[in-house]
Design an enzyme around this catalytic site. Structure first.
Site, PDB file in Angstrom:
ATOM      1  N   CYS A 333      28.776   2.151   7.672  1.00 23.19           N
ATOM      2  CA  CYS A 333      29.247   1.163   6.703  1.00 23.19           C
ATOM      3  C   CYS A 333      28.168   0.644   5.744  1.00 23.19           C
ATOM      4  CB  CYS A 333      29.958   0.003   7.403  1.00 23.19           C
ATOM      5  SG  CYS A 333      29.354  -0.413   9.037  1.00 23.19           S
ATOM      6  N   ARG A 362      23.506   6.353  18.750  1.00 24.99           N
ATOM      7  CA  ARG A 362      23.587   5.102  19.490  1.00 24.99           C
ATOM      8  C   ARG A 362      23.002   5.313  20.880  1.00 24.99           C
ATOM      9  NH1 ARG A 362      29.803   3.140  18.004  1.00 24.99           N
ATOM     10  NH2 ARG A 362      29.554   3.277  15.735  1.00 24.99           N
ATOM     11  N   GLN A 380      31.490  10.356  13.330  1.00 27.00           N
ATOM     12  CA  GLN A 380      32.694   9.542  13.133  1.00 27.00           C
ATOM     13  C   GLN A 380      33.476  10.031  11.927  1.00 27.00           C
ATOM     14  OE1 GLN A 380      31.081   5.472  12.886  1.00 27.00           O
ATOM     15  NE2 GLN A 380      32.405   4.975  14.605  1.00 27.00           N
ATOM     16  N   ASP A 382      34.854   8.571   9.490  1.00 23.56           N
ATOM     17  CA  ASP A 382      34.731   7.194   9.032  1.00 23.56           C
ATOM     18  C   ASP A 382      35.276   7.020   7.617  1.00 23.56           C
ATOM     19  OD1 ASP A 382      34.031   4.622   9.540  1.00 23.56           O
ATOM     20  OD2 ASP A 382      31.888   5.003   9.774  1.00 23.56           O
ATOM     21  N   HIS A 384      35.700   3.568   4.502  1.00 20.58           N
ATOM     22  CA  HIS A 384      35.699   2.150   4.165  1.00 20.58           C
ATOM     23  C   HIS A 384      36.482   1.971   2.879  1.00 20.58           C
ATOM     24  CE1 HIS A 384      32.271   2.680   6.870  1.00 20.58           C
ATOM     25  NE2 HIS A 384      32.674   1.507   7.335  1.00 20.58           N
ATOM     26  N   LYS A 464      40.114  -6.357  14.642  1.00 18.79           N
ATOM     27  CA  LYS A 464      40.417  -4.931  14.571  1.00 18.79           C
ATOM     28  C   LYS A 464      41.727  -4.599  15.259  1.00 18.79           C
ATOM     29  CE  LYS A 464      37.779  -3.819  18.770  1.00 18.79           C
ATOM     30  NZ  LYS A 464      36.849  -2.850  19.402  1.00 18.79           N
ATOM     31  N   HIS A 510      37.193  -1.311   7.416  1.00 20.72           N
ATOM     32  CA  HIS A 510      36.580  -0.204   8.152  1.00 20.72           C
ATOM     33  C   HIS A 510      37.704   0.528   8.883  1.00 20.72           C
ATOM     34  CE1 HIS A 510      32.490  -2.330   8.292  1.00 20.72           C
ATOM     35  NE2 HIS A 510      33.314  -3.306   7.983  1.00 20.72           N
TER      36      HIS A 510
END
Length: 637
Positions: A333, A362, A380, A382, A384, A464, A510
């Protein structure tokens, strides 16, 4: 003292006297028992049936079919197992024994080394204690008395827990067994009917590698033998579907000590990855997303600005270059915010959708790494979405529909949805959290989607929605997520020019649909037991010539199928046909085509479908069309 008003099972409110217990209000026709009522719930708090009610409120009674009932049943079964172990091996010390998904465990410090050979003896002792029909009695203790009790029992782990607890202490007794516990529990040991100890493993006390390694016994329990047998069958089936075993058998991926927690995809596994990413890109392009790529390494200042350094740094990897601190990105992000900030954005440009198959790092402790499901490096899917506040609900609704569409394309039809609200550690004002939580809830309500509320389980930057899919053997997996964030755009000073000509801060949504690509591939492998749909199969059809005389024609067919984009291979080994067919079945090849003299003469092939057997003689063009249709439709079996 005034009466307490109780609304029982959603009915009319009744008056209760102080000191009365839930059992006193059990409606007619309800019975307490393993297959009946196990506990009660007072305004969301699980409550023992025989514990005095502290207040009025909404009171409901729960069975094993309710999540609260399972919690109480498995928690009580953990005490039953600990009781049995203490009677068999009195020198054992007890640590913790919570209920978990599908059962419970207890951590034990014992000079006796537990093994599967001990399980029948423990289970027999559990049955004996259950038949004693002992009441589980809750007692409140002051710290001094609790400390004296467990010092006398030589339970050092309980003493350590008492030292850390800043609250009233409670214990539960059943006969001569006592345990430090908040509860709640069933009322008698006889309620625990059918159980099975499943495995034993090592576990550091409190999950800290610096502490002593304890023995963790995993087990499960059910009210009926049929339910227990069904669960044990699921465990057996899950073992057959283990993606780690299938990944090795099908030559899809491997792991190596040279990079712990990172996946090495082999050529066949890479094909699955490529097919998913090709599908993902096509769907996102059609939905108006713009794909970006951001660096793996960015400086510490960025992560301080985003809030990750404060709230997430224990999970991050840091390094130093030119006397400046950098971090491997744990999330995508902040990089997307930097991309957004390179242009002046108008309200006409919103919603602006940036997506990335972004690799993140991570830190996970080595003890929790688990195949593709728990890794340190993953990708991911991902995205946004930058929106004006009034666009939040509409865009969230679109993402939710997008998620369900993608899951169905991969063959998942059952879902569970959860809405998680503000945690204690968070950024942003209560006002923006109110607005964000309301927007997510309104979007779900507008779509008519039922959801479970998880108070306090949101991300540090926003609430979320999490999406859980159910696989072929009934397990659920959390994959997709949608998060509403007012804070990060403000931290990065992102703006858009509104219709009024003024500058405004966008809201950032997100979202991930599949979640971790590695984990999703693992879920697919287990869902299909390695028998992936044709469009995802690394090898879609294998051509099997019966003898050297038909190899030339078999090669011709292979080339024609390859030219049509079908992943075809030729098995020209000098082996018998039966061996080749068995090998194709073991390697889970969806289609095989047998080429004998008759097929070569007729310019055909004898097609076989895995698990279905012979389909019949077909021309190459008919076979090609059949396979391409199945691939285009993403047909699942």
């Amino acid at each position: 003292m005034a009466d307490l008003l109780l609304e029982i099972n959603g009915g009319k409110a009744v008056a209760a006297q102080p000191g009365q217990k839930p059992i006193d209000f059990l409606p007619a026709g309800f019975e307490v028992g393993a297959q009946g009522i196990l506990a009660s719930v007072l305004d969301g708090d699980i409550w023992d049936l025989h514990r005095p009610l502290p207040r009025g409120g909404k009171l409901k009674f729960v069975t094993f079919e309710h999540p609260e009932g399972k919690f109480v049943y498995w928690h009580s079964a953990a005490h039953l197992m600990a009781h049995a172990i203490k009677e068999l091996w009195p020198e054992s010390q007890l640590a913790i024994g919570p209920p978990i998904a599908d059962g419970f465990y207890y951590d034990i410090d014992s000079p006796h080394v537990f093994s599967q050979e001990d399980f029948p003896a423990i289970e027999d002792k559990m049955r004996e204690i259950a038949k004693r029909n002992l009441p589980l009695v809750r007692k409140d203790l002051v710290e001094q008395d609790a400390r004296a009790l467990f010092n006398g029992l030589h339970e050092s782990y309980k003493i350590e827990l008492i030292n850390d607890l800043n609250e009233d202490l409670t214990v539960y007794e059943q006969g001569n067994f006592v345990d430090l516990c908040r509860g709640p529990h069933v009322d008698r040991t006889s309620r625990i009917k059918h159980f099975k100890i499943l495995s034993v493993a090592g576990a550091y006390w409190r999950g800290d590698e610096k502490n002593k390694m304890l023995q963790r016994l995993y087990a499960t329990a059910y009210p009926t033998k049929e339910q227990l047998d069904e669960h044990l069958h699921r465990i057996e089936e899950a073992a057959k579907r283990d993606h780690r075993k299938l990944g090795k058998q099908l030559d899809l991926f491997s792991f190596h000590n040279e990079s712990p927690g990172a996946v090495f995809f082999h050529p066949r596994g890479q094909i699955i990855w490529d097919e998913i990413t090709r599908y993902w890109r096509n769907k996102h392009f059609a939905a108006g997303y713009r794909e970006v790529r951001t660096p793996f390494v960015m400086n510490e200042e960025l992560w301080r600005k985003s809030g990750h350094y404060e709230h997430y740094r224990e999970n991050m990897y840091f390094t130093e270059v030119d006397e400046q601190s950098y971090a491997l990105k744990p999330m995508n992000c902040p990089g997307h915010c930097l991309v957004y900030g390179t242009h002046q954005v108008s309200y006409r440009d919103l919603p602006l959708k940036l997506c990335e198959l972004g690799t993140v790092h991570r830190y996970e402790k080595s003890g929790v790494l688990h195949g593709l499901f728990r890794v340190r490096v993953f990708t991911q899917d991902d995205a946004h979405i930058y929106v004006m506040p009034e666009q939040i609900e509409d865009e969230v609704s679109k993402v939710v529909s997008f998620i369900f569409e993608m899951y169905r394309d991969f063959g998942f039809a059952e879902f569970r949805v959860e809405l998680s609200t503000r945690p204690e550690s968070r950024v942003g004002s209560d006002e923006v959290w109110d607005q964000a939580e309301a927007a997510l809830a309104n979007a779900l309500n507008a779509l008519g989607i039922e959801y479970k509320l998880n108070p306090g389980d949101g991300a540090f930057y926003g609430p979320k929605i999490d999406f859980h899919i159910k696989d072929a053997i009934g397990r659920t997996w959390q994959c997709g997520t949608v998060q509403c964030d007012f804070s990060m755009p403000a931290r990065f000073e992102l703006e858009y020019v509104g219709g009024d000509g003024g500058r405004h801060t966008p809201v950032m949504i997100h979202r991930a649909l599949l979640g971790s690509m590695e984990r999703f591939i693992g879920i697919l492998i287990e869902h299909y037991a390695g028998d992936l749909p044709l469009w995802l199969s690394p090898e879609q059809i294998r051509i099997l010539p019966v003898s050297d005389k038909t190899i030339e024609y078999a090669q011709q067919i292979t080339n024609e199928l390859l030219a049509q984009g079908i992943r075809a291979t030729l098995d020209d080994r000098n082996e018998k046909l039966g061996f080749k067919i068995r090998d194709g079945e073991l390697n889970k090849i969806p289609y095989m085509a047998v080429i004998g003299p008759k097929e070569a003469e007729a310019q055909q092939l004898a097609l076989r479908r895995r698990k279905e057997g012979d389909i019949g003689a077909l021309s190459v063009s008919a076979t090609t069309e059949k396979l391409l249709t199945e691939i285009r439709n993403r047909t699942t079996h």
